[in-house]
Design a protein around this motif. Structure first.
Motif, PDB file in Angstrom:
ATOM      1  N   VAL A   1       0.819  -1.213   0.000  1.00 30.32           N
ATOM      2  CA  VAL A   1       0.000   0.000   0.000  1.00 30.32           C
ATOM      3  C   VAL A   1       0.857   1.268   0.000  1.00 30.32           C
ATOM      4  O   VAL A   1       0.591   2.214  -0.748  1.00 30.32           O
ATOM      5  CB  VAL A   1      -0.949   0.003   1.222  1.00 30.32           C
ATOM      6  N   MET A   2       1.896   1.311   0.826  1.00 26.07           N
ATOM      7  CA  MET A   2       2.732   2.499   0.921  1.00 26.07           C
ATOM      8  C   MET A   2       3.992   2.393   0.069  1.00 26.07           C
ATOM      9  O   MET A   2       4.401   3.362  -0.572  1.00 26.07           O
ATOM     10  CB  MET A   2       3.095   2.760   2.381  1.00 26.07           C
ATOM     11  N   GLY A   3       4.614   1.217   0.056  1.00 27.67           N
ATOM     12  CA  GLY A   3       5.864   1.043  -0.677  1.00 27.67           C
ATOM     13  C   GLY A   3       5.741   1.339  -2.156  1.00 27.67           C
ATOM     14  O   GLY A   3       6.671   1.874  -2.774  1.00 27.67           O
ATOM     15  N   ASN A   4       4.595   1.039  -2.744  1.00 30.94           N
ATOM     16  CA  ASN A   4       4.387   1.295  -4.168  1.00 30.94           C
ATOM     17  C   ASN A   4       4.522   2.774  -4.486  1.00 30.94           C
ATOM     18  O   ASN A   4       5.207   3.162  -5.439  1.00 30.94           O
ATOM     19  CB  ASN A   4       3.006   0.763  -4.583  1.00 30.94           C
ATOM     20  N   SER A   5       3.865   3.591  -3.682  1.00 28.92           N
ATOM     21  CA  SER A   5       3.946   5.044  -3.907  1.00 28.92           C
ATOM     22  C   SER A   5       5.353   5.569  -3.646  1.00 28.92           C
ATOM     23  O   SER A   5       5.861   6.424  -4.388  1.00 28.92           O
ATOM     24  CB  SER A   5       2.951   5.771  -2.993  1.00 28.92           C
ATOM     25  N   MET A   6       6.000   5.064  -2.610  1.00 28.99           N
ATOM     26  CA  MET A   6       7.340   5.527  -2.260  1.00 28.99           C
ATOM     27  C   MET A   6       8.338   5.206  -3.369  1.00 28.99           C
ATOM     28  O   MET A   6       9.145   6.054  -3.771  1.00 28.99           O
ATOM     29  CB  MET A   6       7.771   4.912  -0.939  1.00 28.99           C
TER      30      MET A   6
ATOM     31  N   SER B   1       5.246   7.429   9.110  1.00 27.07           N
ATOM     32  CA  SER B   1       3.856   7.644   9.476  1.00 27.07           C
ATOM     33  C   SER B   1       3.223   8.549   8.429  1.00 27.07           C
ATOM     34  O   SER B   1       3.903   9.405   7.853  1.00 27.07           O
ATOM     35  CB  SER B   1       3.755   8.280  10.869  1.00 27.07           C
ATOM     36  N   GLY B   2       1.951   8.345   8.205  1.00 24.15           N
ATOM     37  CA  GLY B   2       1.249   9.160   7.209  1.00 24.15           C
ATOM     38  C   GLY B   2       0.327   8.347   6.335  1.00 24.15           C
ATOM     39  O   GLY B   2      -0.467   8.893   5.577  1.00 24.15           O
ATOM     40  N   GLY B   3       0.426   7.024   6.439  1.00 21.73           N
ATOM     41  CA  GLY B   3      -0.489   6.150   5.719  1.00 21.73           C
ATOM     42  C   GLY B   3      -0.404   6.249   4.217  1.00 21.73           C
ATOM     43  O   GLY B   3       0.538   6.811   3.650  1.00 21.73           O
ATOM     44  N   ASP B   4      -1.408   5.706   3.557  1.00 18.37           N
ATOM     45  CA  ASP B   4      -1.426   5.684   2.101  1.00 18.37           C
ATOM     46  C   ASP B   4      -1.481   7.090   1.516  1.00 18.37           C
ATOM     47  O   ASP B   4      -0.895   7.363   0.469  1.00 18.37           O
ATOM     48  CB  ASP B   4      -2.607   4.849   1.582  1.00 18.37           C
ATOM     49  N   ILE B   5      -2.161   8.009   2.219  1.00 21.52           N
ATOM     50  CA  ILE B   5      -2.273   9.388   1.726  1.00 21.52           C
ATOM     51  C   ILE B   5      -0.904  10.058   1.740  1.00 21.52           C
ATOM     52  O   ILE B   5      -0.479  10.664   0.753  1.00 21.52           O
ATOM     53  CB  ILE B   5      -3.268  10.197   2.583  1.00 21.52           C
ATOM     54  N   GLY B   6      -0.202   9.957   2.863  1.00 21.47           N
ATOM     55  CA  GLY B   6       1.125  10.564   2.975  1.00 21.47           C
ATOM     56  C   GLY B   6       2.106   9.986   1.984  1.00 21.47           C
ATOM     57  O   GLY B   6       2.932  10.710   1.413  1.00 21.47           O
ATOM     58  N   ALA B   7       2.029   8.668   1.766  1.00 26.34           N
ATOM     59  CA  ALA B   7       2.926   8.022   0.797  1.00 26.34           C
ATOM     60  C   ALA B   7       2.619   8.507  -0.615  1.00 26.34           C
ATOM     61  O   ALA B   7       3.525   8.834  -1.389  1.00 26.34           O
ATOM     62  CB  ALA B   7       2.787   6.510   0.884  1.00 26.34           C
TER      63      ALA B   7
ATOM     64  N   GLY C   1     -18.497   5.133   4.938  1.00 23.55           N
ATOM     65  CA  GLY C   1     -18.564   3.678   4.959  1.00 23.55           C
ATOM     66  C   GLY C   1     -17.414   3.028   4.219  1.00 23.55           C
ATOM     67  O   GLY C   1     -17.511   1.899   3.738  1.00 23.55           O
ATOM     68  N   ASN C   2     -16.283   3.736   4.152  1.00 23.04           N
ATOM     69  CA  ASN C   2     -15.102   3.250   3.434  1.00 23.04           C
ATOM     70  C   ASN C   2     -14.096   2.703   4.443  1.00 23.04           C
ATOM     71  O   ASN C   2     -13.473   3.462   5.184  1.00 23.04           O
ATOM     72  CB  ASN C   2     -14.479   4.389   2.630  1.00 23.04           C
ATOM     73  N   TYR C   3     -13.949   1.378   4.444  1.00 27.36           N
ATOM     74  CA  TYR C   3     -13.027   0.751   5.385  1.00 27.36           C
ATOM     75  C   TYR C   3     -11.829   0.117   4.680  1.00 27.36           C
ATOM     76  O   TYR C   3     -11.165  -0.753   5.224  1.00 27.36           O
ATOM     77  CB  TYR C   3     -13.785  -0.288   6.219  1.00 27.36           C
ATOM     78  N   GLU C   4     -11.561   0.585   3.460  1.00 21.63           N
ATOM     79  CA  GLU C   4     -10.389   0.111   2.728  1.00 21.63           C
ATOM     80  C   GLU C   4      -9.119   0.526   3.472  1.00 21.63           C
ATOM     81  O   GLU C   4      -9.081   1.588   4.096  1.00 21.63           O
ATOM     82  CB  GLU C   4     -10.369   0.684   1.306  1.00 21.63           C
ATOM     83  N   PRO C   5      -8.062  -0.293   3.404  1.00 27.49           N
ATOM     84  CA  PRO C   5      -6.871  -0.013   4.222  1.00 27.49           C
ATOM     85  C   PRO C   5      -5.958   1.075   3.681  1.00 27.49           C
ATOM     86  O   PRO C   5      -5.515   1.021   2.544  1.00 27.49           O
ATOM     87  CB  PRO C   5      -6.137  -1.366   4.225  1.00 27.49           C
ATOM     88  N   GLY C   6      -5.749   2.094   4.522  1.00 27.65           N
ATOM     89  CA  GLY C   6      -4.607   2.967   4.330  1.00 27.65           C
ATOM     90  C   GLY C   6      -3.483   2.372   5.159  1.00 27.65           C
ATOM     91  O   GLY C   6      -2.307   2.514   4.873  1.00 27.65           O
ATOM     92  N   PHE C   7      -3.920   1.675   6.211  1.00 27.83           N
ATOM     93  CA  PHE C   7      -3.013   0.918   7.081  1.00 27.83           C
ATOM     94  C   PHE C   7      -3.831  -0.234   7.640  1.00 27.83           C
ATOM     95  O   PHE C   7      -4.907  -0.037   8.190  1.00 27.83           O
ATOM     96  CB  PHE C   7      -2.462   1.811   8.192  1.00 27.83           C
TER      97      PHE C   7
END
Length: 295
Positions: free
Chosen positions: A15-20, A126-132, A230-236
């Motif tokens: 989730v995060m590594g792809n963006s990084m 820290s920062g989750g999918d949005i920060g990445a 109602g969005n429970y998709e993972p940012g983390f």
């Protein structure tokens, strides 16, 4: 781009590594990638990254090796196994573990790396999918100051708040502080939204009032809107948050520190996971408070 450190191996493109890794490609770094599920790296390969068959193979010839995997056992596997990173990294390379892992393991990797003429940093984020995705992660770094400054241009490709915290393991200890603060805050966010819903309030209007005041937090601003939708998709992932809290609880116990709020949050997330939510985002904790979705 740091002209001296231009070949980067990125291990773990979730989730995060792809963006990084994507930010590194955008900045002109030569990027090789390895992840257990090759499909997760296909987008990066299409953008110019080179696929490698193992973590050890990715490390060969790289100036910098970054790891962003799931659990401490995964960190041990990619670094310490016979055909892993430590065995194949070229002398003088910089190894950066950005997984949230244990301070003890960070120190172990640091010492083994030093014996082999390698530089090691523990640098959880820290920062989750949005920060990445937006390139504004907080990066907490432990290790030698010289290595930190050498790798700073790398960190700056995907981070906005980058701080050297001290010796090896200090980055991981700082991340534990971060997770402890988030743990009980998430309980507060979910309780507040459940209360608003039970009182018949418009949760979006409530959020407009409280998110900019004394109650404001990253979780309230970024995850509460997902709960409302109602969005429970993972940012983390819930399962990774449980792992982090258990590391923090173990470390606190080792230091003789009582952390009742963290213990409560861990127990609640374990209950949530047992209900089939291990792969949901941490905001799914709301489901323990309300059986209905906020509208």
């Amino acid at each position: 781009m740091n002209n001296e450190l231009h070949k980067v191996a990125f291990i773990g493109t979730g989730v995060m590594g792809n963006s990084m890794a994507g930010h590194l490609l955008e900045q002109g770094y030569e990027v090789s990638v390895f992840t257990r599920s090759r499909e997760k790296a296909l987008g990066l390969v299409e953008r110019g990254a080179v696929w490698k068959a193992s973590a050890g193979e990715a490390a060969m010839g790289a100036d910098v090796v970054i790891t962003m995997v799931g659990y401490p056992k995964d960190v041990e596997e990619v670094y310490l196994r016979e055909n892993g990173i430590l065995a194949h990294a070229q002398e003088g390379a910089y190894l950066i573990d950005m997984t949230t892992s244990t301070p003890t393991l960070a120190k172990q990797i640091y010492l083994k790396a030093k014996d082999r003429g390698l530089h090691s940093l523990d640098a959880p984020v820290s920062g989750g999918d949005i920060g990445a995705r937006e390139g504004r992660l907080t990066v907490m770094v432990g290790g030698d100051e010289m290595a930190f400054h050498a790798c700073l241009p790398i960190f700056e490709t995907f981070g906005a708040n980058i701080i050297h915290q001290g010796e090896a393991g200090a980055g991981q200890h700082t991340k534990m502080c971060n997770q402890i603060a988030i743990a009980t805050n998430m309980i507060g966010v979910c309780e507040a939204l459940a209360y608003a819903d039970s009182a018949g309030l418009d949760p979006e209007n409530v959020l407009k009032s409280i998110s900019s005041g004394a109650a404001g937090s990253w979780s309230l601003s970024n995850l509460a809107p997902r709960i409302i939708a109602g969005n429970y998709e993972p940012g983390f992932f819930v399962k990774h948050f449980i792992k982090d809290m258990e590391i923090a609880l173990d470390e606190a116990d080792r230091m003789g520190l009582d952390v009742p709020g963290l213990s409560l949050a861990r127990d609640m997330y374990v209950k949530l996971s047992s209900q089939g939510e291990a792969d949901s985002g941490t905001q799914a904790l709301f489901k323990l408070f309300k059986n209905t979705t906020i509208h």
